[in-house]
Each structure stands twice: as C-alpha cells, then as structure tokens.
Design an enzyme around this catalytic site. Structure first.
Site, mmCIF file in Angstrom:
data_model
loop_
_atom_site.group_PDB
_atom_site.id
_atom_site.type_symbol
_atom_site.label_atom_id
_atom_site.label_comp_id
_atom_site.label_asym_id
_atom_site.label_seq_id
_atom_site.Cartn_x
_atom_site.Cartn_y
_atom_site.Cartn_z
ATOM 1 N N GLY A 10 5.449 6.356 -19.367
ATOM 2 C CA GLY A 10 5.788 5.016 -18.100
ATOM 3 C C GLY A 10 5.157 4.897 -17.020
ATOM 4 C CB ILE A 60 3.776 5.958 2.542
ATOM 5 C CG1 ILE A 60 3.458 7.317 1.028
ATOM 6 C CG2 ILE A 60 3.251 6.992 3.264
ATOM 7 C CD1 ILE A 60 2.811 7.778 0.094
ATOM 8 C CE LYS A 119 -1.746 0.482 -4.316
ATOM 9 N NZ LYS A 119 -1.447 1.575 -5.202
ATOM 10 C CB VAL A 155 -0.981 -0.003 1.443
ATOM 11 C CG1 VAL A 155 -2.010 1.382 1.021
ATOM 12 C CG2 VAL A 155 -2.200 -0.823 1.192
ATOM 13 C CG ASP A 181 -3.417 -0.489 -7.961
ATOM 14 O OD1 ASP A 181 -2.501 -1.372 -7.522
ATOM 15 O OD2 ASP A 181 -3.121 0.990 -6.880
#
Lengths: 441, 441
Positions: free
Chosen positions: B187, B136, B205, B132, B201
C-alpha cells in the site's frame, strides 16, 4: 505602517547575532512580514570591549530604566545569564507593558510559572523559541504545527557540548576527560562546563518542552537528572557490540495523569535517527498520536542559529503589535491544562537497563546474579561476559571481568533492589554501572 | 466564543482522518487554542461505501452549493484530486468569502499563482501545510520559524513511495520492478504509480517550497524532473563503494537572481543525515544564512499524519477568524518578492556527476575517455573500472566492463558535450548512466 521598537538587554554572543540580523536584514524582514522592526536600544554592563556587531553611542542604554521607561520600546529581548537578574527584569518589563523575548532556559524552567502567569495577566507575549535547541523551531512546531496531536513522548539531544564529547568518545575512542578538553579548546564547552556536563542544561530544556506539550508547569527541582561525568569508553564499546549508541538523552513521556521526565546517559538502538546526530548538533523527536514520529534537527547553539530563533519571535510579536492583538493570538498557550504536572517518581520508572558488573572470574557467578534478577522479576535479554582481564585500580592483582546484562523492560525499583542484593553478596566487586536503554519492545 | 464551521470536500483517506480528529479531539483543540471548531458538512461524490470515520446523514452535503452557499461555513477543506475540479472549487469558495485548507500539491504547483492572487484580493487565507511532506510542519517552519533567514538551499526526500523503493533496492538488493511490486502490495505505491515514480509529485512539492522560500512563483512546466524508473541496482552498488547513497532528491538553490530547481536520482554522501532516511519517511534539509542546516523528518503521507497538518491549518485559520483578522496575520506571505522566479536552465546546472560507461575491455579506453573529459574542462575525482564481465542483452558475447567516473563540480553543458563525443567515438558501447551527486566541495 507602525514601526516596532526593540531593546536588547545582555549583549554577548547571541545578542550580537540578534543586533546584526535586525540591523542588516531589516529589509528582508520587512519584505517577508510587512513589519518594520527597529533596534532602538541595547544595554550591557560593560561597553569597554570590542563587539562583533558594534552599537553606536546613541543606541547604548546607560541603565535599564532608560529601556523600561521608554514608552516607545515594545519588546524587550532578555539575553543575560543567571536567574534572579533576568527574572526581575522580565517582571518589571511586563509591568511596563512590554512583550518579552528570551533565550534563558534556566529562568523559564525554574521560574516559568511566575513569568507566564504575569504575562497572561498583562495580555503580553513571551517568545522563547531560542531557549530550546537554538535555531530549530521546535517550540513553534509544538505550539502550532502539531496542535492537532496529543503528544505522547518527546525525547532528544538537547545539549551540544555533551553530544560533542560523546561523539568523540564513540568515534575516536577518546576518554571523557580528553574529549572534554578538546571540546573546550574548540569553544564547544565553557571554561566551567558543569551545567552542560551534569545534565542540568538539558533538563531545563526538556522541562520547558514538557510544560508546553503536556499543558502544565513542571516542578523543576523534581526532574531526574544524571550527567555524563562518569561515562567510561568501555561501556560505549560494549553498548556498540549490543547494537546501541550512547547519547545524553532528555526524555518526557505522558502516561495517564503523570509525566515521566528524565535526563541521563542512554543507549539508543544504533539505527534510531537520533543515534546518527553527531557533534554539536541537537535533535528532538516528537511522537504525536496523529503525526507519529517527527524529528527536528539543527544547530542547538551559536550566535546566529540562536539569533535566528530570537528574531523569529521578535517578528511574530511585532506582527501582533501591528495588528493590535496580545497573547490571545498564540495558538497553544503555556499551561493550557491550567494545572501543574505530576511527575512520575524515580522508583516507578519503567525501562530497559544495561548493567555492567565487575565480577571475579570464577565459575557460577553468572548463575548467582541471574537468580537475583529472577527473584525480582527482571527478565534478561542479553549477556556479554568478556574473558579479558581488567586491571582495576583498587585491586590490581585480582582477576576480574566485566559482565554486562541487558534487561527487558523492568521497574527501577526492582532493578535497584536486585543490585543492592548483588553488591551486598559481593557477586560484583564494584558498584555496577547502570545505563538506561531507550528501545521499546 | 465564536464557533468556527468547517466543510470537507473529498472524503478519502485524508478526509476521514481530518473528520475523525475534528470530531473526536474537539476538546483537546479547544483547550489548547481556545477555539471551538465544528465539522458542519462533508461532500463526497459517492456515499455508498463504508468509511473509517462515518458521517451521519445530516452532515452529508448533497452538492457543492450546499457548502458554497452556507454563510455559516467559514473554512472549506479541499481534499479532492486532480487540478481543474479543485481549482474551480477553491476559486468559487474564495469568491464566497471562505478560507481554504488544501493538501493538493499538484494544484498549488501548477495553478498556485492564480489561487494565491485571488486569496490576496479577498483577504482570505489558504492553508497548505499538508501539501508538502505530510505531517512535518515544514511550511510553518519556512514561513515563520526561519523568517530571519535568507534561504540558500532546500533539498530533501519528498516522496515516500520512491524512497521506499530505493531503500529496498539499497538494503535488500532488490531490482526496481521487484521493489515497486512490493511497495504496491504494502500500500506504499498506488496501482498507477506514475506521478510518484517519474518525480512529478516531488517536483510539485519542491516548487511550492521554492515559491515560499524564494518569494515568487515558479513556472512549474520549466522545472527539471527525472524519475527513478531506470535505476539499476548496479549503480546503487557502485555508488556505495564510492561512499554514496542513492535518493530521489528534490533540490532548490538560490544564486543571485536565479533559482535552480531539479528533481532527480541523486548520490548523497552516506554520512549525510538524509542518506539515513529510510522507507516511506520524508525529510527536508533547509539551509539558511543564519540558522545553518536544519532538518525536518517524519511521515510524508498517510491518513493521520497528513490530517495532523490539515487540522493545524484549520486551527490557525479558526484563530484568525475568531480575532477578526484575515491574511495579514500571515508572517511570510507567498510571493513576498512580488515577482516570478527565474529558473536556471538545465545547461547551466553546475554539480558533481557519477557517470557509468560500458566500455570494451581493451587497453587505452580509459585514457581516451579521460582526454575527452580534459578537453571539456571536467576534472575527474575518482574512477572505478571493474574486471567483471557484464553480459549485456544486446551484445551477449562481447566482453565489456563498467567504467565509472566521478567528477568534480562541472557544468551540465560540458558534461553533455563530453558524453556526446564519447558515445560518437564508440568509447562507450551504450549510452552512459548519468547520476548527479550532491556533495559540495
């Protein structure tokens, strides 16, 4: 299940928060961590007042010995003020085999070396999450979450009082003294706000973060500190025109064998995330070689935010007590390089500068000032010269204008020499205002 | 000093970052943590390409058994994709007594319950900081730094691809497809960006953060998810006029026995710190009962930021191996409430709404729509009706205008009923665009 017993010394705003969390959220803490934590004793000099979280008679310690000599007390939570009293308390408690949790940044910044060395000898832990940035878990992030990084730079807003004042100067055009008065009325500044306003509090905190990040102790008396007492709204407005926001920044950068640590009013690009941290909030930006930039934001003070950090340390230490482990559980120990840090000297600071001169409104002054800058190899990035006539107190009738020069990166030594020459030649009729700019090129 | 041996399975972008850090920063890690960590084996399906951090022949595993059956390998770092392959790998590795570090959010969100239950049985640890928000350290913050808090709410920007796209739509007025194309060229978006764009996605998380914060597993298939595929710059512009910025937000709130989890495009007040998180950055706001609001900001993806998180887990587990401790060292275990979480049903969502109708430019339509809202007890906070004539593809000659209604807090059920009635009565000639607004009243 072993119970872990805690004593609090110093029962003020933060102490009451810690007491309340330990007493009322015991079940939540046990559910999450599997440890049962009891608040066994509380000591304060004066029980004759009302407390937000009152402590019944049986848990009131009459004196410190009642805590120090109680073999069942595992953790002493030090929440007093000053330096000498808590220093003696902590050393004695460590001698008695007790782990420590403290929120005292002044003590750790100024006497941390002794205290951590003692704790190491005794294989005991010192939790100090609450000493920096209140409830924000920045100590844990540096010790553990970012362990896989060489920390290049840490900078941040570490004092809520000054940030409140600067925010109201920036957003509402208030003067420094108006903003300070308002902060005092709202309880965001103390009756004697000296240590906040003059930058000492932020300097204590950045010293602690530096010791941890760069692996050795900082000689606090050598840290460069400048406060916000002399900030004029004129500079805040002129900086805004150049795209900058003024913050009291604490900055630590590592280069080669040196660490550059400084606390001073700083212009930050207005799109830097720290520029948007307003009011009493704190935020710390950490730059690691692998993670890049990360920021941690939250309330840097207040009863419960700070107590949240104190209790997280208590839980962590309680867990290690339960597992019969001492200091060796800590992922990054203080002073992991086992040496003291060399601090960069002020004359070797190397940054960008905002300089506001007060110049007579006559032809050719800008050229003269620019030629002095050129002589000292200082490259100019931007100039603002205002037509507006300023009425300075000391020369109310003379026509003078502010002239602002924004430099590219330059050495402090060159800047100081250039300014000396400009003032000696009376190109500026007042000592200029110098504000460092944190905006890498 | 016991050495701890690590194997990496899956040697892509993140794997190479982890390999490089373990090989080149071994001394720094040892200095900080006192643990010596060796990268012993690496497995990938295909060694016939060039790698940013090449692995010499002796450390290349020919097959998974070479890792699973090596008794000296203590930690398996799972960095493959998909769900079934890593699931089987992790279960086998746990059976062989190996700790796990994984960055696989899909696996943990969809099969976390099995995996964590197995790890608990075996008293082994699963590190998932990297799953996740990349570098961080938000998992550590929730497990440890904020342990003294009952978490009320977590919300954040957890997907860099969609944030990059929304930022360039907001700042540069690009269309969704232009912005996506640019993200792919740079990218920041994959060739097949489906799971990012459609919110899956971010939903993976927030499910993981919810399980940890609220103490029980989330049934992922029940999580409400909406992507950004249909976002029109018109809504971004109209929202801006109302003081809002559009973000793909993942939101989890706890109330009573339920947890409300939803991922969808969301209008946030433009002065909310999350509104200022631009480009590929991630940020998570956590609201705890004691700490108040805290925010964690940084790079949510990329080789080294993600590897920074993976290695922090490796160091933490290596430390516990050195001290002969297993899972019991963890301060907040997953599923600490020992039950599954009840999710709030969509019809019971209760929030503010931005609704854009496309109405014929005739008198009385606003009154009719407003009366339907009143009928369903929905209170209107603001209205924008634009004179501009929109040329809709399907009715190019008809004069129609956008009508935006911003509501006060309302139930999703009432909103859906009101909209159904409005559409059935042809007050809006197209299905309206509905965007939820996160702005507490």
């Amino acid at each position: 299940m072993k119970q872990v017993n805690v004593a609090i010394v110093g029962y003020g705003v933060v102490g009451n928060g810690v007491g309340k969390i330990l007493d009322t959220q015991k079940e939540l803490l046990k559910q999450k961590s599997g440890v049962e934590i009891n608040l066994k004793k509380v000591y304060t000099r004066n029980w004759n007042k009302t407390f937000p979280h009152p402590i019944e008679e049986e848990r009131r310690a009459k004196n410190l010995d009642e805590i120090l000599n109680d073999e069942n007390i595992d953790i002493v939570v030090e929440l007093t003020g000053g330096i000498d009293f808590p220093y003696n308390l902590i050393i004695q408690a460590l001698d008695k085999g007790k782990h420590i949790v403290t929120a005292n940044k002044a003590l750790l910044a100024e006497k941390g070396k002794d205290v951590f060395t003692k704790a190491e000898e005794k294989n005991l832990r010192i939790g100090f999450e609450a000493a920096v940035a209140g409830g924000i878990p920045i100590i844990k992030a540096l010790r553990e979450g970012l362990v896989a990084n060489e920390i290049k730079k840490i900078y941040g807003i570490l004092n809520g009082t000054t940030n409140y004042i600067l925010t109201s100067m920036y957003k509402e055009g208030k003067s420094f003294s108006q903003a300070l008065k308002e902060a005092q009325e709202k309880g965001y500044a103390e009756a004697d706000p000296t240590l906040d306003i003059n930058g000492t509090d932020a300097a204590h905190k950045i010293s602690i973060l530096s010791s941890l990040s760069f692996g050795g102790f900082v000689e606090f008396s050598q840290v460069y500190v400048e406060g916000i007492e002399k900030i004029d709204t004129l500079d805040i407005d002129l900086g805004r025109e150049l795209g900058y926001t003024l913050k009291l920044l604490a900055i630590a950068k590592s280069h080669n064998d040196e660490v550059e640590i400084r606390v001073h009013p700083t212009f930050l690009p207005s799109d830097n995330p720290l520029s948007k941290v307003d009011g009493v909030f704190n935020a710390v930006m950490v730059e690691g070689d692998n993670v890049g930039e990360t920021m941690f934001y939250g309330r840097g003070a207040g009863s419960f935010p700070t107590a949240s950090a104190v209790v997280s340390d208590i839980v962590s230490i309680a867990k290690s007590i339960q597992l019969n482990i001492g200091k060796e559980i800590e992922i990054t120990s203080m002073n992991w390089k086992h040496k003291d840090l060399n601090l960069t000297k002020v004359k070797d600071f190397y940054t960008r500068y905002y300089i506001r001169f007060t110049v007579p409104d006559i032809t050719g002054i800008l050229a003269k000032i620019a030629s002095v800058f050129a002589k000292y190899n200082i490259s100019i990035a931007a100039v603002i010269q205002k037509e507006k006539v300023l009425k300075l107190q000391k020369m109310i009738n003379e026509k003078v204008v502010p002239l602002v020069i924004l430099t590219h990166t330059a050495s402090e030594n060159n800047i100081q020499q250039a300014i000396k020459e400009i003032v000696e030649n009376h190109y500026s009729i007042e000592d200029p205002t110098i504000i460092r700019v944190e905006d890498e090129e």
